[in-house]
Design a protein around this motif. Structure first.
Motif, PDB file in Angstrom:
ATOM      1  N   UNK A  90       0.872  -1.174   0.000  1.00 38.44           N
ATOM      2  CA  UNK A  90       0.000   0.000   0.000  1.00 38.44           C
ATOM      3  C   UNK A  90       0.908   1.223   0.000  1.00 38.44           C
ATOM      4  N   UNK A  91       0.942   1.922  -1.124  1.00 45.75           N
ATOM      5  CA  UNK A  91       1.835   3.068  -1.269  1.00 45.75           C
ATOM      6  C   UNK A  91       1.246   4.302  -0.590  1.00 45.75           C
ATOM      7  N   UNK A  92       2.122   5.147  -0.063  1.00 45.14           N
ATOM      8  CA  UNK A  92       1.677   6.332   0.683  1.00 45.14           C
ATOM      9  C   UNK A  92       1.327   7.494  -0.220  1.00 45.14           C
ATOM     10  N   UNK A  93       1.980   7.610  -1.412  1.00 47.94           N
ATOM     11  CA  UNK A  93       1.597   8.648  -2.368  1.00 47.94           C
ATOM     12  C   UNK A  93       2.548   9.811  -2.497  1.00 47.94           C
ATOM     13  N   UNK A  94       3.843   9.599  -2.306  1.00 48.68           N
ATOM     14  CA  UNK A  94       4.783  10.722  -2.384  1.00 48.68           C
ATOM     15  C   UNK A  94       5.666  10.705  -3.632  1.00 48.68           C
ATOM     16  N   UNK A  95       5.487   9.739  -4.518  1.00 50.14           N
ATOM     17  CA  UNK A  95       6.294   9.708  -5.738  1.00 50.14           C
ATOM     18  C   UNK A  95       5.741  10.607  -6.836  1.00 50.14           C
ATOM     19  N   UNK A  96       4.511  11.057  -6.716  1.00 45.06           N
ATOM     20  CA  UNK A  96       3.769  11.583  -7.856  1.00 45.06           C
ATOM     21  C   UNK A  96       3.597  13.093  -7.765  1.00 45.06           C
ATOM     22  N   UNK A 101       1.941  16.732  -7.938  1.00 41.86           N
ATOM     23  CA  UNK A 101       0.657  17.098  -7.325  1.00 41.86           C
ATOM     24  C   UNK A 101      -0.474  17.246  -8.330  1.00 41.86           C
ATOM     25  N   UNK A 102      -0.149  17.470  -9.610  1.00 39.85           N
ATOM     26  CA  UNK A 102      -1.182  17.651 -10.624  1.00 39.85           C
ATOM     27  C   UNK A 102      -1.656  16.337 -11.233  1.00 39.85           C
ATOM     28  N   UNK A 103      -1.185  15.207 -10.721  1.00 42.73           N
ATOM     29  CA  UNK A 103      -1.512  13.905 -11.308  1.00 42.73           C
ATOM     30  C   UNK A 103      -2.679  13.224 -10.596  1.00 42.73           C
ATOM     31  N   UNK A 104      -3.331  12.326 -11.322  1.00 39.56           N
ATOM     32  CA  UNK A 104      -4.386  11.516 -10.708  1.00 39.56           C
ATOM     33  C   UNK A 104      -3.805  10.587  -9.649  1.00 39.56           C
ATOM     34  N   UNK A 157      13.288  16.068  -3.394  1.00 44.52           N
ATOM     35  CA  UNK A 157      12.175  16.264  -4.318  1.00 44.52           C
ATOM     36  C   UNK A 157      11.002  15.360  -3.945  1.00 44.52           C
ATOM     37  N   UNK A 158      11.297  14.124  -3.532  1.00 48.36           N
ATOM     38  CA  UNK A 158      10.235  13.224  -3.059  1.00 48.36           C
ATOM     39  C   UNK A 158       9.566  13.784  -1.814  1.00 48.36           C
ATOM     40  N   UNK A 159      10.371  14.341  -0.904  1.00 43.17           N
ATOM     41  CA  UNK A 159       9.808  14.961   0.303  1.00 43.17           C
ATOM     42  C   UNK A 159       8.907  16.129  -0.075  1.00 43.17           C
ATOM     43  N   UNK A 160       9.337  16.932  -1.042  1.00 41.31           N
ATOM     44  CA  UNK A 160       8.545  18.071  -1.504  1.00 41.31           C
ATOM     45  C   UNK A 160       7.221  17.604  -2.117  1.00 41.31           C
ATOM     46  N   UNK A 161       7.287  16.548  -2.923  1.00 40.07           N
ATOM     47  CA  UNK A 161       6.056  16.005  -3.512  1.00 40.07           C
ATOM     48  C   UNK A 161       5.130  15.461  -2.427  1.00 40.07           C
ATOM     49  N   UNK A 162       5.702  14.774  -1.461  1.00 40.71           N
ATOM     50  CA  UNK A 162       4.901  14.255  -0.357  1.00 40.71           C
ATOM     51  C   UNK A 162       4.206  15.367   0.409  1.00 40.71           C
ATOM     52  N   UNK A 163       4.928  16.466   0.656  1.00 42.55           N
ATOM     53  CA  UNK A 163       4.339  17.610   1.363  1.00 42.55           C
ATOM     54  C   UNK A 163       3.163  18.177   0.574  1.00 42.55           C
ATOM     55  N   UNK A 164       3.330  18.324  -0.731  1.00 43.30           N
ATOM     56  CA  UNK A 164       2.255  18.873  -1.574  1.00 43.30           C
ATOM     57  C   UNK A 164       1.058  17.937  -1.627  1.00 43.30           C
ATOM     58  N   UNK A 165       1.314  16.640  -1.519  1.00 47.69           N
ATOM     59  CA  UNK A 165       0.229  15.651  -1.578  1.00 47.69           C
ATOM     60  C   UNK A 165      -0.359  15.339  -0.203  1.00 47.69           C
ATOM     61  N   UNK A 166       0.142  16.003   0.838  1.00 48.16           N
ATOM     62  CA  UNK A 166      -0.376  15.788   2.192  1.00 48.16           C
ATOM     63  C   UNK A 166       0.010  14.456   2.795  1.00 48.16           C
ATOM     64  N   UNK A 167       1.150  13.921   2.367  1.00 48.73           N
ATOM     65  CA  UNK A 167       1.601  12.613   2.843  1.00 48.73           C
ATOM     66  C   UNK A 167       2.600  12.794   3.987  1.00 48.73           C
ATOM     67  N   UNK A 168       2.384  12.159   5.142  1.00 48.09           N
ATOM     68  CA  UNK A 168       3.361  12.266   6.233  1.00 48.09           C
ATOM     69  C   UNK A 168       4.679  11.596   5.855  1.00 48.09           C
ATOM     70  N   UNK A 169       5.755  12.363   5.913  1.00 52.46           N
ATOM     71  CA  UNK A 169       7.100  11.890   5.567  1.00 52.46           C
ATOM     72  C   UNK A 169       8.096  12.579   6.473  1.00 52.46           C
ATOM     73  N   UNK A 170       9.179  11.914   6.737  1.00 54.84           N
ATOM     74  CA  UNK A 170      10.216  12.512   7.582  1.00 54.84           C
ATOM     75  C   UNK A 170      11.588  12.265   6.955  1.00 54.84           C
ATOM     76  N   UNK A 198      17.819   9.811   4.620  1.00 54.32           N
ATOM     77  CA  UNK A 198      16.837   8.848   4.118  1.00 54.32           C
ATOM     78  C   UNK A 198      15.446   9.414   4.362  1.00 54.32           C
ATOM     79  N   UNK A 199      14.439   8.795   3.784  1.00 52.23           N
ATOM     80  CA  UNK A 199      13.040   9.171   4.030  1.00 52.23           C
ATOM     81  C   UNK A 199      12.352   8.062   4.802  1.00 52.23           C
TER      82      UNK A 199
END
Length: 400
Positions: free
Chosen positions: A55-61, A63-66, A109-122, A142-143
């Motif tokens: 189950x992926x968290x959603x930080x690779x994508x 913000x304008x993508x489905x 960049x992955x952290x930035x995408x995660x932030x825009x997508x509302x995904x908790x990342x550290x 690391x993330x």
């Protein structure tokens, strides 16, 4: 003599997309008559049942993508669904590790995408990494993704089928789509199915079926074979999913460690160009017309090196060598017994959409349709994770 069957909705394909489409249709149109037709003898025979189980968290994508729109929501949905229905889930999380200085920029960049997508990342350092996965190694940073989990795809599919049948959804197995008769009927198996709307969720054959309805004019599916290798030792040297920093221009995430729901460790997958759509093993399910079509396109991509296909293909072919695949995984950890990677998992085929005009692999979900039919053309990873909110969106926007 062909038997006629009449339904409000006909769904082609009994994978996760087809089943969640039916679930969302029942929620919106509770009295509707729905049938799912499937050419195989069971649900999830192809991609859905051979899914990695992550189950992926959603930080690779972006913000304008489905994918960004639906992955986090889908992850939370299935986490809750498993708990509610007492299905297996391993909330092991995931770390993404760096090999060198050059990968740090992509990590951020992955952290930035995660932030825009509302995904908790550290973002964590090497010392903090040992708190989450003592055996993982990284270069400086690391993330940590706490939302990532693993499930049993077949268990979820079986649960969905059971509940859909209770709601009156009919399943027709060993019923292969043959051809379109007119705007509101098709021939499939020994039946003529009449419908108000058809939904094509046929995965590897979504593009070819869509062409019968006037869609998928710019697309063709290029299959890629994915295989995992399992660790068969009794020890558990890893407790968390470990991924490398990916090439974000590439739809594949690289060789990584996945922890299954039962704690089994597996490495992979490969992403080897396949030569026909169901090219799982040897010449099984070989179709000459598919081979000729796909090999023609793969040759074009290889010769022109569109989107770096040549280097991608050559790199992936190396993974047929078990030792090479293992060495790719070993680079992510401090210590593991490579001799215990002995069992190959069941291969899966990724139904990857190619835009034949731009010569690019399409990275986002793609849907086309009109008032008579809807075609889910590109439902690649993380389609299992995103399936419920994604198909809810399809029902809201394409079916009325």
């Amino acid at each position: 003599m062909n038997k006629e069957k009449s339904y409000d909705f006909i769904i082609i394909g009994a994978g996760i997309i087809g089943l969640t489409i039916a679930k969302n249709l029942k929620q919106k149109y509770s009295d509707s008559k729905i049938a799912i037709i499937e050419k195989e003898s069971e649900i999830g025979f192809h991609s859905s049942g051979r899914n990695s189980g992550v189950l992926h968290a959603g930080f690779y994508y972006t913000a304008d993508s489905l994918k960004a729109k639906f992955t986090k929501e889908g992850c939370l949905y299935w986490r809750n669904y498993c708990e509610k229905n007492k299905l297996k889930i391993n909330k092991c999380g995931k770390v993404v590790v760096c090999k060198n200085e050059g990968e740090l920029e992509t990590l951020y960049e992955l952290k930035n995408r995660g932030d825009k997508n509302g995904v908790p990342l550290e973002v964590i350092n090497e010392k903090e990494l040992s708190n989450y996965e003592p055996n993982a190694k990284t270069f400086k940073k690391a993330l940590w993704s706490p939302l990532t989990a693993t499930i049993d795809p077949k268990e979820i599919l079986s649960n969905l089928k059971y509940n859909l049948e209770k709601e009156g959804v009919d399943f027709y197995f060993n019923t292969s789509y043959k051809y379109r008769i007119d705007e509101k009927s098709i021939k499939a198996g020994n039946f003529i199915f009449k419908y108000e709307k058809l939904i094509n969720a046929s995965g590897l054959y979504a593009d070819s079926i869509a062409k019968d309805f006037g869609f998928s004019k710019d697309y063709i599916i290029i299959p890629f074979k994915g295989v995992y290798l399992e660790y068969t030792g009794n020890d558990k040297p890893i407790k968390t999913n470990i991924y490398p920093v990916p090439n974000i221009k590439n739809p594949f995430l690289g060789v990584h460690y996945t922890i299954k729901v039962d704690g089994t460790i597996k490495i992979g997958p490969t992403a080897i160009p396949a030569f026909w759509r169901e090219n799982y093993k040897g010449l099984d399910r070989f179709k000459l017309n598919e081979f000729l079509q796909i090999i023609t396109w793969e040759t074009k991509l290889f010769l022109t090196n569109a989107f770096g296909f040549r280097s991608l293909a050559l790199e992936e072919i190396k993974k047929y060598n078990k030792n090479y695949l293992i060495d790719q995984a070993i680079s992510l950890v401090k210590k593991i017994d490579k001799s215990k990677f002995t069992k190959w998992g069941k291969p899966g085929i990724r139904a990857q959409l190619l835009n034949i005009k731009t010569k690019e692999l399409v990275q986002d979900f793609v849907v086309e349709g009109d008032k008579y039919s809807v075609h889910i053309l590109n439902a690649v990873s993380p389609a299992f994770t995103a399936s419920y909110p994604f198909t809810k969106w399809i029902v809201q926007n394409y079916i009325n």
